[in-house]
Design a protein around this motif. Structure first.
Motif, PDB file in Angstrom:
ATOM      1  N   LEU A  12       0.922  -1.424  -0.131  1.00  0.00           N
ATOM      2  CA  LEU A  12       0.006   0.010  -0.143  1.00  0.00           C
ATOM      3  C   LEU A  12       0.821   1.353   0.051  1.00  0.00           C
ATOM      4  CD1 LEU A  12      -2.874  -0.701   2.461  1.00  0.00           C
ATOM      5  CD2 LEU A  12      -3.244   0.125   0.230  1.00  0.00           C
ATOM      6  N   LEU A  16      -0.358   5.036  -0.831  1.00  0.00           N
ATOM      7  CA  LEU A  16      -0.735   5.950   0.446  1.00  0.00           C
ATOM      8  C   LEU A  16       0.100   7.154   0.460  1.00  0.00           C
ATOM      9  CD1 LEU A  16      -1.473   3.335   3.331  1.00  0.00           C
ATOM     10  CD2 LEU A  16      -2.954   4.923   1.982  1.00  0.00           C
ATOM     11  N   VAL A  19      -1.062   9.653  -2.477  1.00  0.00           N
ATOM     12  CA  VAL A  19      -2.426  10.401  -1.927  1.00  0.00           C
ATOM     13  C   VAL A  19      -2.208  11.145  -0.649  1.00  0.00           C
ATOM     14  CG1 VAL A  19      -4.708  10.003  -0.991  1.00  0.00           C
ATOM     15  CG2 VAL A  19      -3.973   8.509  -2.945  1.00  0.00           C
ATOM     16  N   LEU A  23      -2.547  14.750  -2.109  1.00  0.00           N
ATOM     17  CA  LEU A  23      -3.972  15.080  -2.050  1.00  0.00           C
ATOM     18  C   LEU A  23      -4.265  15.649  -0.518  1.00  0.00           C
ATOM     19  CD1 LEU A  23      -6.563  14.833  -3.665  1.00  0.00           C
ATOM     20  CD2 LEU A  23      -7.171  12.564  -2.068  1.00  0.00           C
ATOM     21  N   LEU A 214     -24.101  10.844  -6.893  1.00  0.00           N
ATOM     22  CA  LEU A 214     -23.234  10.837  -7.711  1.00  0.00           C
ATOM     23  C   LEU A 214     -23.319  12.105  -8.577  1.00  0.00           C
ATOM     24  CD1 LEU A 214     -20.292   9.430  -8.124  1.00  0.00           C
ATOM     25  CD2 LEU A 214     -21.481   8.128  -9.899  1.00  0.00           C
ATOM     26  N   VAL A 217     -23.262  15.331  -6.344  1.00  0.00           N
ATOM     27  CA  VAL A 217     -21.840  15.557  -6.087  1.00  0.00           C
ATOM     28  C   VAL A 217     -21.151  16.358  -7.267  1.00  0.00           C
ATOM     29  CG1 VAL A 217     -19.816  14.921  -5.401  1.00  0.00           C
ATOM     30  CG2 VAL A 217     -21.832  14.471  -4.001  1.00  0.00           C
ATOM     31  N   LEU A 218     -21.161  15.414  -8.419  1.00  0.00           N
ATOM     32  CA  LEU A 218     -20.320  15.884  -9.643  1.00  0.00           C
ATOM     33  C   LEU A 218     -20.847  17.361 -10.107  1.00  0.00           C
ATOM     34  CD1 LEU A 218     -19.821  12.632 -11.335  1.00  0.00           C
ATOM     35  CD2 LEU A 218     -18.088  13.639  -9.911  1.00  0.00           C
ATOM     36  N   VAL A 269     -21.910  14.009   1.556  1.00  0.00           N
ATOM     37  CA  VAL A 269     -21.422  12.409   1.290  1.00  0.00           C
ATOM     38  C   VAL A 269     -21.600  11.856   2.605  1.00  0.00           C
ATOM     39  CG1 VAL A 269     -19.590  11.247   0.623  1.00  0.00           C
ATOM     40  CG2 VAL A 269     -20.268  13.154  -0.805  1.00  0.00           C
ATOM     41  N   PHE A 282     -19.277   3.014  -5.424  1.00  0.00           N
ATOM     42  CA  PHE A 282     -17.867   2.442  -5.773  1.00  0.00           C
ATOM     43  C   PHE A 282     -17.856   1.095  -6.527  1.00  0.00           C
ATOM     44  CE2 PHE A 282     -16.033   4.959  -1.987  1.00  0.00           C
ATOM     45  CZ  PHE A 282     -16.071   6.090  -2.714  1.00  0.00           C
ATOM     46  N   LEU A 285     -19.483   2.103  -9.784  1.00  0.00           N
ATOM     47  CA  LEU A 285     -18.316   2.371 -10.986  1.00  0.00           C
ATOM     48  C   LEU A 285     -17.313   1.709 -11.502  1.00  0.00           C
ATOM     49  CD1 LEU A 285     -17.608   5.916  -8.693  1.00  0.00           C
ATOM     50  CD2 LEU A 285     -18.516   5.534 -11.234  1.00  0.00           C
TER      51      LEU A 285
ATOM     52  N   LEU B 101      -8.790   3.144   4.633  1.00  0.00           N
ATOM     53  CA  LEU B 101      -7.872   3.408   3.735  1.00  0.00           C
ATOM     54  C   LEU B 101      -8.258   3.263   2.324  1.00  0.00           C
ATOM     55  CD1 LEU B 101      -4.698   2.027   5.430  1.00  0.00           C
ATOM     56  CD2 LEU B 101      -5.421   4.422   4.947  1.00  0.00           C
ATOM     57  N   THR B 103     -11.552   3.654   1.386  1.00  0.00           N
ATOM     58  CA  THR B 103     -12.426   4.821   0.962  1.00  0.00           C
ATOM     59  C   THR B 103     -11.529   6.106   0.666  1.00  0.00           C
ATOM     60  OG1 THR B 103     -14.088   4.061   2.587  1.00  0.00           O
ATOM     61  CG2 THR B 103     -14.353   6.248   2.044  1.00  0.00           C
ATOM     62  N   LEU B 104     -10.323   6.239   1.404  1.00  0.00           N
ATOM     63  CA  LEU B 104      -9.380   7.414   1.549  1.00  0.00           C
ATOM     64  C   LEU B 104      -9.071   7.280  -0.072  1.00  0.00           C
ATOM     65  CD1 LEU B 104      -7.797   9.747   2.947  1.00  0.00           C
ATOM     66  CD2 LEU B 104      -6.059   8.022   3.069  1.00  0.00           C
ATOM     67  N   LEU B 105      -8.474   6.233  -0.496  1.00  0.00           N
ATOM     68  CA  LEU B 105      -7.889   6.206  -1.849  1.00  0.00           C
ATOM     69  C   LEU B 105      -8.776   6.395  -2.815  1.00  0.00           C
ATOM     70  CD1 LEU B 105      -4.991   3.242  -1.476  1.00  0.00           C
ATOM     71  CD2 LEU B 105      -4.934   5.800  -1.179  1.00  0.00           C
ATOM     72  N   ILE B 106     -10.011   6.099  -2.708  1.00  0.00           N
ATOM     73  CA  ILE B 106     -10.937   6.053  -3.711  1.00  0.00           C
ATOM     74  C   ILE B 106     -11.808   7.524  -3.704  1.00  0.00           C
ATOM     75  CG2 ILE B 106     -13.284   5.197  -4.693  1.00  0.00           C
ATOM     76  CD1 ILE B 106     -12.113   2.504  -3.894  1.00  0.00           C
ATOM     77  N   ALA B 107     -11.696   8.418  -2.514  1.00  0.00           N
ATOM     78  CA  ALA B 107     -12.435   9.505  -2.409  1.00  0.00           C
ATOM     79  C   ALA B 107     -12.031  10.597  -3.276  1.00  0.00           C
ATOM     80  CB  ALA B 107     -12.076   9.986  -0.981  1.00  0.00           C
ATOM     81  N   PRO B 108     -10.918  10.637  -3.988  1.00  0.00           N
ATOM     82  CA  PRO B 108     -10.569  11.701  -4.925  1.00  0.00           C
ATOM     83  C   PRO B 108     -11.586  12.001  -5.809  1.00  0.00           C
ATOM     84  CG  PRO B 108      -8.553  10.645  -4.535  1.00  0.00           C
ATOM     85  CD  PRO B 108      -9.861   9.914  -3.720  1.00  0.00           C
ATOM     86  N   ILE B 109     -12.370  10.419  -6.194  1.00  0.00           N
ATOM     87  CA  ILE B 109     -13.199  10.635  -7.389  1.00  0.00           C
ATOM     88  C   ILE B 109     -14.584  11.853  -7.092  1.00  0.00           C
ATOM     89  CG2 ILE B 109     -15.456   9.456  -8.265  1.00  0.00           C
ATOM     90  CD1 ILE B 109     -13.805   6.851  -8.407  1.00  0.00           C
ATOM     91  N   MET B 110     -14.678  11.933  -5.592  1.00  0.00           N
ATOM     92  CA  MET B 110     -16.067  12.719  -5.274  1.00  0.00           C
ATOM     93  C   MET B 110     -15.450  14.230  -5.017  1.00  0.00           C
ATOM     94  SD  MET B 110     -18.331  10.510  -4.960  1.00  0.00           S
ATOM     95  CE  MET B 110     -19.587  10.471  -3.533  1.00  0.00           C
TER      96      MET B 110
END
Lengths: 288, 265
Positions: A12, A16, A19, A23, A214, A217-218, A269, A282, A285, B101, B103-110
């Motif tokens: 990971l 990690l 991100v 981010l 979705l 939010v988008l 959300v 998810f 998607l 984790l 959710t954290l990694l997929i969150a950027p979509i939102m």
């Protein structure tokens, strides 16, 4: 594999780190920056003050853009739902051999450039676009009617972008319904419509709500459609952020607006996740 | 029963209408690209390739195209390189904080792209680094990582753990197991993830507008700039090229993967 508890962390760590550094930390920076002060010279001074937020809520100008954004998002959700449910239901019920191809066709816009899809509406709605051309040929109007550069045009662009998301979410939910349930309802005397209303519709609601979230939010974060298809009065919150940051280089104020938008979306959300669970989205998607 | 048939016909018509609505603008772009007129609009007056020819001589567009290709390819490679191990960790192991984790990694979509754009640019500014191609690349990797994760995870769930355990019990080490068993089974998903990452990177406008330097403009950013002076037939021609390109890639990939799947079965 249990004897090596560090292994998943090793796998990971690149993601990690990326991100976290690219981010999480930058987003925290935006929040911190939103309290900074912008000197008249244009310099950003570290501070902890609410001036940027006070400026946002000082008069009705900025909040009205926020409200416009939420209203457009809501309108887009409703229209997406109206336009999306029936095709999703069609995919669920059809026994046509063409079904895989028809579904592929719905997914196709995902692959087509967003900016091309957005600007393509100019060819349809513009003064010399398809609709005005056809109406004038038919003699209904003598000069072009203004269809472009208004909220309707923006929503058209948004719908085209978001409809596949809605259809896919509803379809995945419908597809999980055991068809024998509707058969049972009908054998017990329900009409086709009653079976749909009492059985299929309630069971498809998870997909409907996931699609709605979705799309909402988008839409809230959308920048391009108002920019290309909207008029001067159709700015949404993302356009405002862009103008403040890239246009006037007011980073603290831009950060404050970003923080407001982000907070709003997180609340939405989070609330949704609390009651409905976010994983449905998810999962859907990953099928797209 | 008769009532149902008419209802079903309505549903079919409705679906047809949605298709027409969805594809008319896209088809219009392709058709108008062949319009010889100065203003890209209806009615059509003949068919001409002159805007495509003009496009092929436009060096700034060609440069942008090259940038987009390089950026998209590198994004696809890096994004899958870090995304595949993460997907393995989530599907094959149990550990504390896994759901969080994931959710954290997929969150950027939102997260709105505008916010991502501002955030990364602000961070770079604070580090006193200039905008560069590297910024664009890391930004695009963050944008595409969630999609790669979703696609690869969905596929990994379907690959039975027993295959890997069998290889291990026959003496393969974890690396050999991955190379000989997991990877071949996972390859279609990795490929799909790369394609998706490429397309997202290739198409992205909003975040890229924040990050791109003058030398590293991508095609969509260039189109955005051209749009400032209203739509021209040249934009339609460029749009037609982009549509054909981005649509044919997944279709060809889907066709190839189906053929390979049939060949191996």
């Amino acid at each position: 594999m249990k004897e090596k508890p560090w292994k998943p962390w090793l796998l990971l760590s690149p993601s990690l780190t990326a991100v976290f550094l690219l981010l999480v930390v930058p987003v925290c920076f935006v929040v911190v920056y939103s309290f900074w002060l912008r000197a008249p010279s244009g310099q950003d001074i570290p501070a902890f003050q609410m001036g940027n937020y006070a400026k946002f809520f000082a008069d009705f100008f900025y909040p009205s853009i926020l409200l416009d954004t939420l209203r457009v998002a809501l309108e887009t959700v409703i229209l997406c739902l109206i336009m999306g449910y029936v095709p999703a239901y069609f995919f669920y019920r059809t026994e046509s051999r063409l079904k895989p191809y028809l579904m592929l066709l719905v997914m196709l816009p995902f692959w087509i450039s967003f900016i091309i899809r957005t600007l393509s509406w100019i060819n349809i709605l513009g003064d010399s676009g398809l609709i005005n051309h056809l109406l004038m040929e038919a003699g209904f109007i003598s000069s072009p009617i203004g269809l472009l550069y208004n909220e309707g045009a923006v929503i058209m662009g948004l719908l085209q972008y978001l409809l596949p998301f809605m259809i896919l979410n509803i379809y995945v939910s419908l597809d999980g319904i055991d068809k024998s349930l509707t058969e049972a309802a009908k054998s017990l005397g329900c009409t086709e419509w009653q079976a749909f209303r009492e059985v299929t519709l309630p069971l498809s609601l998870p997909g409907v709500s996931a699609g709605c979230l979705l799309v909402f939010v988008l839409t809230c974060g959308t920048y391009l459609p108002p920019m290309i298809l909207g008029g001067p009065g159709n700015d949404m919150i993302a356009n405002l952020i862009f103008k403040r940051v890239i246009g006037t280089l007011d980073w603290p104020f831009g950060s404050a607006i970003s923080t407001i938008l982000l907070t709003l979306l997180v609340i939405i959300v989070y609330t949704y996740n609390r009651y409905m669970g976010i994983n449905q989205i998810f999962k859907t998607l990953s099928k797209g | 029963m008769k009532r149902f048939i008419s209802g079903w016909t309505l549903i079919k018509l409705y679906t047809l209408f949605v298709y027409i609505w969805m594809f008319t603008p896209i088809v219009a772009v392709v058709i108008l690209a062949f319009n010889p007129q100065q203003f890209g609009s209806f009615p059509m007056e003949g068919v001409s390739f002159k805007w495509f020819v003009k496009l092929s001589h436009n060096s700034t567009i060609l440069d942008a195209f090259k940038n987009s290709m390089v950026l998209g390819s590198l994004t696809a490679v890096f994004s899958t390189a870090i995304g595949v191990p993460a997907a393995m960790a989530f599907i094959r192991y149990d550990f504390k904080g896994k759901d969080f984790l994931n959710t954290l990694l997929i969150a950027p979509i939102m997260i709105p792209e505008v916010v991502l754009g501002v955030a990364l640019l602000l961070f770079i500014r604070w580090l006193q680094q200039p905008k560069s191609f590297a910024l664009l690349l890391i930004g695009h990797v963050v944008l595409t990582l969630p999609y790669v994760l979703l696609i690869v995870q969905a596929r990994l769930v379907g690959i039975k753990r027993e295959y890997e355990e069998a290889a291990m019990s026959l003496g393969a080490n974890p690396l050999q197991t991955f190379r000989e068993v997991t990877f071949p089974l996972l390859a279609p998903a990795i490929f799909a993830g790369m394609l998706f990452a490429f397309t997202i990177s290739f198409d992205d406008v909003t975040a890229t507008l924040f990050w791109a330097t003058a030398q590293h403009q991508t095609v969509p950013v260039k189109i955005f700039g051209m749009l400032r002076n209203s739509i021209s037939p040249e934009i339609n021609a460029l749009g037609a090229v982009m549509i054909v390109l981005t649509v044919s890639i997944p279709l060809a990939a889907g066709y190839l993967s189906r053929r390979f799947a049939r060949g191996s079965a």
